[in-house]
Motif scaffolding. Structure first.
Motif, PDB file in Angstrom:
ATOM      1  N   ARG A 190       3.680   6.138   4.050  1.00  3.23           N
ATOM      2  CA  ARG A 190       2.458   5.361   3.800  1.00  3.23           C
ATOM      3  C   ARG A 190       2.653   4.417   2.627  1.00  3.23           C
ATOM      4  O   ARG A 190       2.347   3.222   2.701  1.00  3.23           O
ATOM      5  CB  ARG A 190       1.289   6.308   3.504  1.00  3.23           C
ATOM      6  CG  ARG A 190      -0.043   5.622   3.188  1.00  3.23           C
ATOM      7  CD  ARG A 190      -0.983   6.582   2.513  1.00  3.23           C
ATOM      8  NE  ARG A 190      -0.438   7.029   1.234  1.00  3.23           N
ATOM      9  CZ  ARG A 190      -0.736   8.205   0.671  1.00  3.23           C
ATOM     10  NH1 ARG A 190      -1.542   9.058   1.276  1.00  3.23           N
ATOM     11  NH2 ARG A 190      -0.210   8.524  -0.493  1.00  3.23           N
ATOM     12  N   LEU A 193       5.060   1.579   3.592  1.00  2.00           N
ATOM     13  CA  LEU A 193       4.425   0.583   4.457  1.00  2.00           C
ATOM     14  C   LEU A 193       3.520  -0.351   3.666  1.00  2.00           C
ATOM     15  O   LEU A 193       3.483  -1.557   3.905  1.00  2.00           O
ATOM     16  CB  LEU A 193       3.592   1.286   5.529  1.00  2.00           C
ATOM     17  CG  LEU A 193       4.229   1.601   6.878  1.00  2.00           C
ATOM     18  CD1 LEU A 193       3.238   2.351   7.751  1.00  2.00           C
ATOM     19  CD2 LEU A 193       4.694   0.333   7.579  1.00  2.00           C
ATOM     20  N   GLU A 358      -2.243  -7.138  11.714  1.00  2.00           N
ATOM     21  CA  GLU A 358      -1.248  -6.352  10.975  1.00  2.00           C
ATOM     22  C   GLU A 358      -1.892  -5.131  10.321  1.00  2.00           C
ATOM     23  O   GLU A 358      -1.306  -4.048  10.304  1.00  2.00           O
ATOM     24  CB  GLU A 358      -0.569  -7.232   9.926  1.00  2.00           C
ATOM     25  CG  GLU A 358       0.464  -6.534   9.064  1.00  2.00           C
ATOM     26  CD  GLU A 358       1.675  -6.023   9.840  1.00  2.00           C
ATOM     27  OE1 GLU A 358       2.530  -5.362   9.213  1.00  2.00           O
ATOM     28  OE2 GLU A 358       1.784  -6.283  11.072  1.00  2.00           O
ATOM     29  N   GLN A 359      -3.092  -5.310   9.790  1.00  2.00           N
ATOM     30  CA  GLN A 359      -3.808  -4.165   9.220  1.00  2.00           C
ATOM     31  C   GLN A 359      -4.040  -3.094  10.286  1.00  2.00           C
ATOM     32  O   GLN A 359      -3.842  -1.896  10.041  1.00  2.00           O
ATOM     33  CB  GLN A 359      -5.147  -4.623   8.638  1.00  2.00           C
ATOM     34  CG  GLN A 359      -5.047  -5.516   7.418  1.00  2.00           C
ATOM     35  CD  GLN A 359      -6.383  -6.100   7.018  1.00  2.00           C
ATOM     36  OE1 GLN A 359      -7.397  -5.406   7.013  1.00  2.00           O
ATOM     37  NE2 GLN A 359      -6.400  -7.396   6.676  1.00  2.00           N
ATOM     38  N   ILE A 362      -0.779  -1.166  11.124  1.00  2.00           N
ATOM     39  CA  ILE A 362      -0.437  -0.182  10.096  1.00  2.00           C
ATOM     40  C   ILE A 362      -1.387   1.013  10.168  1.00  2.00           C
ATOM     41  O   ILE A 362      -0.972   2.169  10.060  1.00  2.00           O
ATOM     42  CB  ILE A 362      -0.464  -0.843   8.707  1.00  2.00           C
ATOM     43  CG1 ILE A 362       0.696  -1.826   8.580  1.00  2.00           C
ATOM     44  CG2 ILE A 362      -0.407   0.210   7.594  1.00  2.00           C
ATOM     45  CD1 ILE A 362       0.673  -2.668   7.330  1.00  2.00           C
TER      46      ILE A 362
END
Length: 409
Positions: A190, A193, A358-359, A362
């Motif tokens: 996490r 990333l 992209e958020q 993830i």
């Protein structure tokens, strides 16, 4: 189950005597083992034990006054709870509230048998009750001693009960160790990333991307079974994960006009906490309706993916920055003007559509990790929960000796 068959043979026509706990154990308030330093480090060897939910407060390099529990294990409890802990490693003590129980004679009663039996007792505390439970409260508790006139057979029965329960405990401990390792992997991945190394990103302060709305006060007396869904600040770091679509609590509908609310997509932040990590802990609200929030919490309103913001606020980098804006005292309190200066990453800042995609990507990855490490309906947490239930079932079954009517436990 062969173990149970063997125990059935041992228990055949066994007499049981219920003795006061004070007859078979001795108690100590271990003041002579108190640690004097506040300089703790993981590089030191001796754990410092404290009363409360976190048994190991830290590690010390003090060499005087260590209790050698690796040679003589003890049961530890504190003034506020019946949550006994089995300690078989050397330690020092931080709090004078900690008490120790040892056996008066291991030739008659095994200390670990006593430990397992103590954990069958119901808690005498209600939520929020800080009534002190002094040693005298325990001395009169009645504990069942099988075959009191035959110490050898009595010890054999106690040892077999301990062996069976140890097996359940060890299996749960192995699963818990594996879960801890997975959580470390998850936290590492996490944080990796969300550092966005070598990728297109802009770091902006929370104050630049949103606003903070402070909640309004409500108390436990305002809770209701049917009412307005609400989040209390203390629940954020004790009951919630990174996000939720349901609340654990509701408050009276009559308070509707006096409350403040978090909306779908807001991130609810704890304003106070027991530790620096607890204060500022966040949970993304993704439910449909507005929910009431306590005045020691804030709703952070923004236009980003709420889960992405919540995950970013769990990273080591964010926690380190957040710590600079925590007022430390008897409770840790968040200074929201400072919190607004803490930065979070914005991927592809020049393209809102690409940034949100992209958020979401993830978030999808981290949701899978979160489920594997935290979900009580899937993965290791579910298996650990089942094993704990199985352990509690057999513990209560093995220790449910017939009681005379006059025995009050």
């Amino acid at each position: 189950m062969s173990e149970m068959n063997y125990l059935d043979k041992l228990m055949s026509e066994v007499a049981v005597e219920w003795l006061p706990l004070g007859d078979v154990t001795q108690y100590e308030q271990p003041a002579k083992y108190l640690v004097s330093t506040i300089n703790y480090s993981d590089e030191y060897d001796t754990p410092v034990l404290t009363a409360g939910k976190t048994i190991v407060l830290g590690y010390t390099d003090e060499v005087d006054g260590i209790y050698n529990a690796s040679q003589d294990p003890v049961i530890i409890f504190d003034d506020f709870t019946t949550a006994n802990k089995w300690i078989d490693f050397d330690f020092k003590i931080k709090s004078s509230a900690v008490k120790m129980i040892t056996s008066k004679s291991e030739e008659k009663t095994l200390l670990k048998y006593i430990y397992y039996w103590l954990n069958t007792l119901p808690s005498e505390l209600s939520d929020g009750d800080h009534k002190r439970h002094w040693i005298g409260n325990y001395t009169n508790k009645k504990i069942p001693i099988p075959c009191p006139d035959s110490p050898e057979k009595s010890l054999a029965i106690q040892a077999e009960i301990v062996r069976i329960l140890d097996a359940f405990t060890e299996l749960t401990a192995e699963l818990t160790t594996e879960l801890t390792a997975r959580k470390r992997q998850y936290h590492y991945y996490r944080d990796h990333l969300l550092r966005f190394e070598g990728r297109e990103v802009e770091w902006k302060t929370l104050g630049e991307i949103g606003e903070f709305i402070r909640g309004k006060r409500f108390t436990k007396a305002d809770y209701a079974e049917d009412g307005i869904s609400a989040i209390h600040y203390g629940e954020i770091y004790t009951r919630y994960g990174a996000w939720t679509a349901e609340t654990f609590s509701k408050v009276r509908r009559e308070l509707a006009g006096s409350l403040r609310y978090a909306k779908r997509g807001d991130v609810v932040i704890a304003g106070v906490g027991e530790t620096v990590e607890d204060v500022g802990k966040a949970v993304a609200w993704i439910g449909e309706q507005d929910i009431a929030i306590h005045d020691d919490s804030y709703a952070f309103r923004h236009s980003m993916n709420p889960k992405f913001i919540s995950y970013a606020m769990q990273t080591a980098t964010f926690i380190s920055e957040k710590a600079k804006h925590v007022s430390r005292g008897k409770v840790n309190r968040l200074l929201i003007d400072g919190m607004a200066k803490v930065r979070v990453p914005i991927p592809y800042p020049g393209d809102a559509r690409k940034s949100l995609a992209e958020q979401a990507r993830i978030v999808a990855i981290l949701d899978k990790f979160d489920t594997l490490t935290n979900s009580l309906s899937e993965g290791l947490p579910r298996e650990i929960s089942q094993r704990k239930q199985q352990y509690a079932y057999y513990r209560n079954l093995l220790l449910s000796f017939p009681k005379p009517e006059e025995v009050a436990v």
